[in-house]
Design a protein around this motif. Structure first.
Motif, mmCIF file in Angstrom:
data_model
loop_
_atom_site.group_PDB
_atom_site.id
_atom_site.type_symbol
_atom_site.label_atom_id
_atom_site.label_comp_id
_atom_site.label_asym_id
_atom_site.label_seq_id
_atom_site.Cartn_x
_atom_site.Cartn_y
_atom_site.Cartn_z
ATOM 1 N N GLY A 2 47.305 27.888 31.967
ATOM 2 C CA GLY A 2 48.074 26.711 32.345
ATOM 3 C C GLY A 2 47.674 26.134 33.686
ATOM 4 O O GLY A 2 48.247 25.164 34.148
ATOM 5 N N THR A 3 46.668 26.703 34.331
ATOM 6 C CA THR A 3 46.199 26.259 35.634
ATOM 7 C C THR A 3 45.376 24.980 35.499
ATOM 8 O O THR A 3 44.606 24.837 34.556
ATOM 9 C CB THR A 3 45.307 27.337 36.280
ATOM 10 O OG1 THR A 3 45.985 28.583 36.234
ATOM 11 C CG2 THR A 3 44.970 27.009 37.711
ATOM 12 N N THR A 4 45.537 24.068 36.460
ATOM 13 C CA THR A 4 44.709 22.861 36.495
ATOM 14 C C THR A 4 43.574 23.079 37.486
ATOM 15 O O THR A 4 43.796 23.535 38.605
ATOM 16 C CB THR A 4 45.551 21.645 36.920
ATOM 17 O OG1 THR A 4 46.590 21.465 35.947
ATOM 18 C CG2 THR A 4 44.707 20.390 36.985
ATOM 19 N N LEU A 5 42.357 22.741 37.055
ATOM 20 C CA LEU A 5 41.160 22.893 37.886
ATOM 21 C C LEU A 5 40.613 21.523 38.219
ATOM 22 O O LEU A 5 40.527 20.663 37.347
ATOM 23 C CB LEU A 5 40.083 23.676 37.137
ATOM 24 C CG LEU A 5 40.504 25.012 36.531
ATOM 25 C CD1 LEU A 5 39.438 25.524 35.594
ATOM 26 C CD2 LEU A 5 40.777 26.003 37.627
ATOM 27 N N ASP A 6 40.230 21.312 39.479
ATOM 28 C CA ASP A 6 39.680 20.026 39.871
ATOM 29 C C ASP A 6 38.158 20.004 39.873
ATOM 30 O O ASP A 6 37.570 18.981 39.626
ATOM 31 C CB ASP A 6 40.209 19.607 41.239
ATOM 32 C CG ASP A 6 41.656 19.159 41.149
ATOM 33 O OD1 ASP A 6 42.008 18.483 40.171
ATOM 34 O OD2 ASP A 6 42.428 19.514 42.045
ATOM 35 N N SER A 7 37.495 21.095 40.169
ATOM 36 C CA SER A 7 36.031 21.053 40.167
ATOM 37 C C SER A 7 35.372 22.423 40.077
ATOM 38 O O SER A 7 34.163 22.501 39.930
ATOM 39 C CB SER A 7 35.517 20.340 41.412
ATOM 40 O OG SER A 7 35.909 21.060 42.568
ATOM 41 N N ALA A 8 36.130 23.490 40.179
ATOM 42 C CA ALA A 8 35.510 24.816 40.175
ATOM 43 C C ALA A 8 36.391 25.834 39.465
ATOM 44 O O ALA A 8 37.611 25.712 39.425
ATOM 45 C CB ALA A 8 35.247 25.284 41.602
ATOM 46 N N LEU A 9 35.728 26.826 38.913
ATOM 47 C CA LEU A 9 36.390 27.933 38.227
ATOM 48 C C LEU A 9 35.782 29.217 38.769
ATOM 49 O O LEU A 9 34.567 29.324 38.870
ATOM 50 C CB LEU A 9 36.140 27.829 36.716
ATOM 51 C CG LEU A 9 36.562 29.002 35.848
ATOM 52 C CD1 LEU A 9 38.089 29.112 35.803
ATOM 53 C CD2 LEU A 9 36.018 28.835 34.435
ATOM 54 N N THR A 10 36.619 30.188 39.126
ATOM 55 C CA THR A 10 36.128 31.481 39.588
ATOM 56 C C THR A 10 36.677 32.552 38.653
ATOM 57 O O THR A 10 37.770 33.087 38.885
ATOM 58 C CB THR A 10 36.552 31.760 41.040
ATOM 59 O OG1 THR A 10 36.113 30.682 41.862
ATOM 60 C CG2 THR A 10 35.947 33.046 41.566
ATOM 61 N N PRO A 11 35.934 32.840 37.575
ATOM 62 C CA PRO A 11 36.431 33.835 36.614
ATOM 63 C C PRO A 11 36.318 35.251 37.158
ATOM 64 O O PRO A 11 35.411 35.565 37.933
ATOM 65 C CB PRO A 11 35.523 33.638 35.404
ATOM 66 C CG PRO A 11 34.278 33.039 35.942
ATOM 67 C CD PRO A 11 34.658 32.263 37.170
ATOM 68 N N ASP A 12 37.241 36.110 36.753
ATOM 69 C CA ASP A 12 37.151 37.532 37.081
ATOM 70 C C ASP A 12 35.973 38.133 36.333
ATOM 71 O O ASP A 12 35.387 37.501 35.455
ATOM 72 C CB ASP A 12 38.434 38.252 36.656
ATOM 73 C CG ASP A 12 39.630 37.828 37.479
ATOM 74 O OD1 ASP A 12 39.442 37.465 38.656
ATOM 75 O OD2 ASP A 12 40.736 37.839 36.931
ATOM 76 N N ARG A 13 35.656 39.385 36.632
ATOM 77 C CA ARG A 13 34.565 40.037 35.907
ATOM 78 C C ARG A 13 34.895 40.039 34.419
ATOM 79 O O ARG A 13 36.030 40.290 34.027
ATOM 80 C CB ARG A 13 34.289 41.429 36.445
ATOM 81 C CG ARG A 13 35.437 42.386 36.293
ATOM 82 C CD ARG A 13 35.196 43.699 36.955
ATOM 83 N NE ARG A 13 34.210 44.451 36.208
ATOM 84 C CZ ARG A 13 34.002 45.733 36.318
ATOM 85 N NH1 ARG A 13 34.705 46.432 37.148
ATOM 86 N NH2 ARG A 13 33.094 46.332 35.608
ATOM 87 N N PHE A 14 33.913 39.701 33.634
ATOM 88 C CA PHE A 14 34.031 39.594 32.178
ATOM 89 C C PHE A 14 35.144 38.624 31.769
ATOM 90 O O PHE A 14 35.757 38.785 30.729
ATOM 91 C CB PHE A 14 34.251 40.958 31.529
ATOM 92 C CG PHE A 14 33.218 41.972 31.920
ATOM 93 C CD1 PHE A 14 31.889 41.772 31.633
ATOM 94 C CD2 PHE A 14 33.580 43.136 32.573
ATOM 95 C CE1 PHE A 14 30.929 42.700 31.994
ATOM 96 C CE2 PHE A 14 32.639 44.078 32.939
ATOM 97 C CZ PHE A 14 31.302 43.859 32.659
ATOM 98 N N GLY A 15 35.402 37.606 32.595
ATOM 99 C CA GLY A 15 36.485 36.666 32.351
ATOM 100 C C GLY A 15 36.105 35.531 31.415
ATOM 101 O O GLY A 15 34.938 35.268 31.157
ATOM 102 N N ALA A 16 37.110 34.843 30.935
ATOM 103 C CA ALA A 16 36.919 33.706 30.042
ATOM 104 C C ALA A 16 38.016 32.676 30.318
ATOM 105 O O ALA A 16 39.051 32.994 30.889
ATOM 106 C CB ALA A 16 36.974 34.149 28.589
ATOM 107 N N ALA A 17 37.750 31.448 29.919
ATOM 108 C CA ALA A 17 38.729 30.376 30.029
ATOM 109 C C ALA A 17 38.551 29.439 28.844
ATOM 110 O O ALA A 17 37.514 29.449 28.179
ATOM 111 C CB ALA A 17 38.531 29.611 31.346
ATOM 112 N N VAL A 18 39.571 28.660 28.579
ATOM 113 C CA VAL A 18 39.517 27.604 27.559
ATOM 114 C C VAL A 18 39.911 26.329 28.290
ATOM 115 O O VAL A 18 41.080 26.156 28.619
ATOM 116 C CB VAL A 18 40.463 27.899 26.376
ATOM 117 C CG1 VAL A 18 40.385 26.781 25.351
ATOM 118 C CG2 VAL A 18 40.150 29.244 25.743
#
Length: 67
Positions: A46-62
């Protein structure tokens, strides 16, 4: 349909677009910052991202583009 995207992704991160959403997948053990042009909402958190994503180790996002 799926297609691989290369949007400034660092080593160990791949981005796959399936229909509308973008799926950045982090295969590494160390955190990295991935640039994602535009404004997106992570449908998993549910987080809004403006220009960057910092995934955790072995992380994923949609990510869904936002106006």
């Amino acid at each position: 349909m799926s297609r691989r995207c290369r949007l400034g992704t660092p080593d160990g991160v791949e981005a796959v677009r399936r229909g509308g959403p973008l799926f950045p997948l982090h295969h590494g053990r160390e955190p990295v910052t991935d640039t994602v042009p535009g404004r997106h909402r992570d449908l998993l958190t549910g987080t809004t991202l403006d220009s960057a994503l910092t995934p955790d180790r072995f992380g994923a996002a949609v990510l869904e583009e936002q106006p």
